[in-house]
Design an enzyme around this catalytic site. Structure first.
Site, PDB file in Angstrom:
ATOM      1  N   HIS A  69      51.150  39.557  39.194  1.00  0.00           N
ATOM      2  CA  HIS A  69      50.797  40.796  38.078  1.00  0.00           C
ATOM      3  C   HIS A  69      49.348  40.555  37.903  1.00  0.00           C
ATOM      4  O   HIS A  69      48.276  39.503  38.391  1.00  0.00           O
ATOM      5  CB  HIS A  69      51.703  40.129  37.086  1.00  0.00           C
ATOM      6  CG  HIS A  69      51.926  40.162  35.650  1.00  0.00           C
ATOM      7  ND1 HIS A  69      52.598  41.679  35.997  1.00  0.00           N
ATOM      8  CD2 HIS A  69      51.237  40.399  34.546  1.00  0.00           C
ATOM      9  CE1 HIS A  69      52.354  42.246  34.363  1.00  0.00           C
ATOM     10  NE2 HIS A  69      51.710  41.394  33.904  1.00  0.00           N
ATOM     11  N   HIS A 101      49.388  45.444  29.851  1.00  0.00           N
ATOM     12  CA  HIS A 101      50.550  45.357  31.090  1.00  0.00           C
ATOM     13  C   HIS A 101      51.537  45.927  31.298  1.00  0.00           C
ATOM     14  O   HIS A 101      51.746  45.968  30.004  1.00  0.00           O
ATOM     15  CB  HIS A 101      49.748  44.164  31.798  1.00  0.00           C
ATOM     16  CG  HIS A 101      50.575  43.267  30.483  1.00  0.00           C
ATOM     17  ND1 HIS A 101      51.536  42.506  31.325  1.00  0.00           N
ATOM     18  CD2 HIS A 101      50.320  43.411  29.264  1.00  0.00           C
ATOM     19  CE1 HIS A 101      52.077  40.914  30.019  1.00  0.00           C
ATOM     20  NE2 HIS A 101      51.912  42.405  29.008  1.00  0.00           N
ATOM     21  N   CYS A 111      52.956  46.891  37.240  1.00  0.00           N
ATOM     22  CA  CYS A 111      51.671  46.851  36.289  1.00  0.00           C
ATOM     23  C   CYS A 111      50.582  46.819  37.793  1.00  0.00           C
ATOM     24  O   CYS A 111      49.281  47.546  37.241  1.00  0.00           O
ATOM     25  CB  CYS A 111      52.061  45.026  37.066  1.00  0.00           C
ATOM     26  SG  CYS A 111      51.865  44.199  38.469  1.00  0.00           S
TER      27      CYS A 111
END
Length: 261
Positions: A215, A227, A163
């Site tokens: 994240h 993402h 990510c």
């Protein structure tokens, strides 16, 4: 005496410990330079110039450069970047071909040629020759290029990415360098008060039950986010977090949205 290196391979795995089976924490792409912090028989601990990230690389994948070249590269305000998903580089003297990934660095690029030390290379394809640090539209365009890329812990390329590697590379491809990990990236820019204020290219950060940011994703239009979670994907986002239609539930809890540029 200080030692330095540069990647002349498409991808060099950077590991948490000096062992082949150790966790991959990052990757060094072609043309990215680094400082050697510790030298062992089979492994080298390095600090990458792009983001000051420390990791171990296999000594067989080490290409040394002298301090003079390292210093010159450090003083460059911008090093041209490969924008092709996969670019093909030719080493001029040997005519050997090297595949390189999007986001790779091309020192001293001019008219389809570039140079690392005394070695000359040729490359065909799209190259970012001048930084476009305010071109947020281009960041989003680059992000779409990674759609369906498999999630890979420590990955930074179009065939495997995590990510924060995803957000870092997308921003690198407009000439804007950001840190490697999500919690580090969350210290940048300024926070938005409401999700309705978010614009495409803003970064959204998400935390775990302990409150640690784990994240990051990139905001798109109409309350959507792109993402890397399993793969690079697009999901809906609201004030609670990312809603995944495949599981009919929230997959990530929103902590903060930051405008980076």
């Amino acid at each position: 005496m200080a030692e330095f290196g540069i990647s002349t391979l498409s991808i060099i795995p950077g590991r948490a410990e000096p062992a082949d089976a150790a966790e991959q924490v990052t990757q060094i792409l072609f043309g990215e330079h680094y400082e050697v912090k510790e030298m062992r028989k089979s492994w080298i601990r390095v600090k990458t110039a792009l983001d000051d990230y420390e990791c171990w690389i296999d000594r067989k994948q080490y290409s040394a450069i002298d301090e003079k070249l390292f210093t010159r590269l450090e003083k460059q305000k911008f090093i041209p970047i490969c924008l092709e998903t996969v670019g093909l580089v030719e080493q001029v003297d040997t005519q050997e071909l090297i595949p390189i990934m999007a986001g790779s660095s091309l020192p001293y690029y001019k008219d389809g040629e570039f140079k690392i030390g005394k070695t000359n290379y040729k490359i065909q394809g799209q190259v970012l020759q001048k930084a476009e640090k305010k071109n947020v539209a281009a960041v989003v365009q680059h992000a779409y290029m990674y759609m369906h890329t498999p999630y890979l812990w420590g990955g930074r390329h179009p065939f495997g990415i995590d990510c924060s590697g995803f957000s870092q590379i997308c921003y690198k491809m407009i000439g804007y360098n950001i840190p490697r990990d999500a919690y580090q990236q969350a210290t940048l820019g300024h926070a938005l008060s409401f999700i309705e204020e978010a614009e495409p290219g803003d970064l959204a950060f998400f935390d775990n039950d302990e409150g640690r940011i784990t994240h990051v994703g990139m905001m798109l239009e109409n309350n959507h986010i792109i993402h890397a979670s399993g793969k690079v994907r697009i999901d809906r986002i609201d004030h609670q977090g990312i809603y995944n239609n495949e599981i009919n539930d929230y997959s990530h809890r929103l902590r903060i949205i930051k405008r980076i540029v």
